[in-house]
Design a protein around this motif. Structure first.
Motif, mmCIF file in Angstrom:
data_model
loop_
_atom_site.group_PDB
_atom_site.id
_atom_site.type_symbol
_atom_site.label_atom_id
_atom_site.label_comp_id
_atom_site.label_asym_id
_atom_site.label_seq_id
_atom_site.Cartn_x
_atom_site.Cartn_y
_atom_site.Cartn_z
ATOM 1 N N MET A 1 41.960 -52.120 -29.065
ATOM 2 C CA MET A 1 42.459 -51.327 -27.937
ATOM 3 C C MET A 1 41.294 -51.003 -26.987
ATOM 4 S SD MET A 1 44.142 -47.541 -28.059
ATOM 5 C CE MET A 1 45.259 -48.001 -29.373
ATOM 6 N N CYS A 2 41.525 -51.154 -25.649
ATOM 7 C CA CYS A 2 40.417 -50.872 -24.736
ATOM 8 C C CYS A 2 40.313 -49.357 -24.515
ATOM 9 C CB CYS A 2 40.574 -51.619 -23.422
ATOM 10 S SG CYS A 2 41.487 -50.731 -22.201
ATOM 11 N N ARG A 3 39.079 -48.867 -24.494
ATOM 12 C CA ARG A 3 38.852 -47.428 -24.344
ATOM 13 C C ARG A 3 38.961 -47.058 -22.868
ATOM 14 N NH1 ARG A 3 36.937 -42.800 -26.502
ATOM 15 N NH2 ARG A 3 35.585 -41.670 -25.078
ATOM 16 N N MET A 4 39.772 -46.026 -22.564
ATOM 17 C CA MET A 4 39.879 -45.581 -21.165
ATOM 18 C C MET A 4 38.538 -45.032 -20.729
ATOM 19 S SD MET A 4 43.462 -43.586 -21.163
ATOM 20 C CE MET A 4 43.323 -42.993 -19.482
ATOM 21 N N ASN A 5 38.260 -45.088 -19.413
ATOM 22 C CA ASN A 5 36.971 -44.547 -19.012
ATOM 23 C C ASN A 5 36.975 -43.031 -19.137
ATOM 24 O OD1 ASN A 5 37.232 -43.184 -16.424
ATOM 25 N ND2 ASN A 5 37.828 -45.204 -15.650
ATOM 26 N N LEU A 9 39.779 -39.770 -18.922
ATOM 27 C CA LEU A 9 40.113 -38.881 -20.049
ATOM 28 C C LEU A 9 39.913 -37.418 -19.647
ATOM 29 C CD1 LEU A 9 38.481 -40.826 -23.042
ATOM 30 C CD2 LEU A 9 40.877 -40.798 -22.358
ATOM 31 N N GLN A 12 42.796 -36.298 -17.517
ATOM 32 C CA GLN A 12 44.014 -36.019 -18.284
ATOM 33 C C GLN A 12 43.942 -34.651 -18.947
ATOM 34 O OE1 GLN A 12 44.762 -38.969 -21.241
ATOM 35 N NE2 GLN A 12 45.433 -40.511 -19.770
ATOM 36 N N ASP A 125 36.921 -34.682 -23.560
ATOM 37 C CA ASP A 125 37.280 -35.996 -24.079
ATOM 38 C C ASP A 125 36.798 -36.041 -25.533
ATOM 39 O OD1 ASP A 125 34.641 -37.781 -24.265
ATOM 40 O OD2 ASP A 125 34.490 -36.446 -22.526
ATOM 41 N N ASP A 126 37.291 -36.999 -26.285
ATOM 42 C CA ASP A 126 37.068 -36.958 -27.739
ATOM 43 C C ASP A 126 35.611 -37.186 -28.147
ATOM 44 O OD1 ASP A 126 37.250 -39.624 -26.941
ATOM 45 O OD2 ASP A 126 38.228 -40.290 -28.783
ATOM 46 N N SER A 221 41.878 -38.730 -25.550
ATOM 47 C CA SER A 221 41.245 -39.933 -26.112
ATOM 48 C C SER A 221 42.084 -41.131 -25.692
ATOM 49 C CB SER A 221 41.188 -39.845 -27.637
ATOM 50 O OG SER A 221 42.475 -40.056 -28.160
ATOM 51 N N SER A 222 41.604 -42.322 -26.014
ATOM 52 C CA SER A 222 42.372 -43.537 -25.662
ATOM 53 C C SER A 222 43.729 -43.545 -26.347
ATOM 54 C CB SER A 222 41.627 -44.788 -26.108
ATOM 55 O OG SER A 222 40.282 -44.647 -25.864
ATOM 56 N N ASP A 223 43.868 -42.775 -27.431
ATOM 57 C CA ASP A 223 45.157 -42.723 -28.138
ATOM 58 C C ASP A 223 46.122 -41.714 -27.528
ATOM 59 O OD1 ASP A 223 44.212 -44.585 -29.900
ATOM 60 O OD2 ASP A 223 43.405 -43.072 -31.278
#
Ligand code: 5RP
Length: 230
Positions: A1-5, A9, A12, A125-126, A221-223
Motif C-alpha cells: 500500500m502506498c503511504r499518503m504524504n 495526513l 485529515q 500523523d501516525d 495514517s495511510s490506513d
C-alpha cells in the motif's frame, strides 16, 4: 500500500478534529503544521454559518496572525476561566497520551492554554506515536537568556544532551524572547518525574512534557483516521 504524504495526513487529522467544535465555544487554537488545518476548517465553518458565537485563544504569535487573517474572533485569557476545547499538534504521543511538544517553540503558551482547557484534542500523523517519550525527540526546554549555560549544564547533569536551538547563526527566540535548549534524554522511563524535576529549576520557564493533559488523540495514517478518546 502506498503511504499518503504526511501533509495530507496532517490535514485529515486537523480537519476531523475541527468537527468537535460547537457554537458558543471558547476554542484554543494550537500551533504548527497540523493544528493549522483545524484552524482553517474552524474559520470555514464560521464563515459558512455552521458555527456561531465562537471566540478563540491562539497559542502563539504565528497562530494569532493566521487566525486573525482567517477572520476568527480572537480573545486572550483575560476573564476566561475555562476554554471548552483546544486542538493542537504534538511531536510525540505515548500510549497514556502524554506528549512531547515544542517543536515550534510555542510550548509555554500551548501549556498555559492546555491547562485552562476542558478538552485537549491532539492531532497527529501516525509517525508521532511512540512507546516511550524521548525515543525520537528531544524535550524542548525554554530558558531565560540570563544564565542559560547553567541550565544547559544542569540538563547534562540529569542525563540529557542539550543543544541550544538556533535560528540561522543566532539563538532561536520564543514569543517571550527566551532561548530553547533541546534536551535529548533518550527514552524517558518516568516522564512525570522528569516533568517535576524540570519544573523545579529556576531559569527554566517551561518544558515540552505535557503529562496527563490530553483527552482525545486523532491519528491519521495511510490506513485511515483513528479517534482515540480517553
Ligand atoms: C509547537 C508544537 C507543535 O504542535 C508540534 O511541534 C507539532 O508540530 P507539527 O504539527 O508541525 O508537526 O508543539 O510548539
Amino acid at each position: 500500500m502506498c503511504r499518503m504524504n504526511v501533509k495530507a495526513l496532517k490535514q485529515q487529522a486537523g480537519e476531523f478534529a475541527a468537527t468537535f467544535v460547537e457554537s458558543g465555544m471558547l476554542v484554543g487554537l494550537g500551533s504548527g503544521s497540523t493544528a493549522i488545518f483545524a484552524t482553517r476548517r474552524i474559520a470555514q465553518r464560521i464563515h459558512s454559518g455552521d458555527l456561531r458565537d465562537i471566540r478563540a485563544v491562539p497559542t502563539s504569535l504565528a497562530t494569532e496572525a493566521a487566525a486573525s487573517e482567517l477572520g476568527i474572533p480572537l480573545t486572550d485569557l483575560t476573564g476566561a476561566t475555562r476554554i471548552d476545547i483546544t486542538i493542537d499538534g504534538a511531536d510525540e504521543v505515548d500510549p497514556a497520551f502524554n506528549l512531547i511538544k515544542g517543536g515550534g517553540g510555542a510550548h509555554l503558551r500551548e501549556k498555559i492554554v492546555a491547562q485552562a482547557t476542558e478538552r485537549l484534542v491532539i492531532v497527529v500523523d501516525d509517525s508521532k506515536l511512540v512507546e516511550q517519550l524521548g525515543t525520537s525527540w528531544a524535550v524542548p526546554v525554554e530558558v531565560i537568556p540570563f544564565g542559560w549555560e547553567s541550565q544547559a549544564a544542569y540538563l547534562q547533569f540529569i542525563g540529557a544532551r542539550p543543544a541550544l536551538r538556533l535560528d540561522g547563526e543566532s539563538p532561536f527566540k520564543t514569543d517571550q524572547g527566551n532561548h530553547i535548549l533541546d534536551a535529548a534524554f533518550g527514552p524517558i522511563a518516568d516522564p512525570a518525574a522528569l516533568d517535576a524535576t524540570l519544573s523545579a529549576r529556576a531559569g527554566i520557564v517551561e518544558h515540552g512534557l505535557f503529562i496527563n493533559m490530553t483527552r482525545d488523540v486523532v491519528v491519521a495514517s495511510s490506513d485511515g483516521l483513528q479517534h482515540l478518546p480517553r
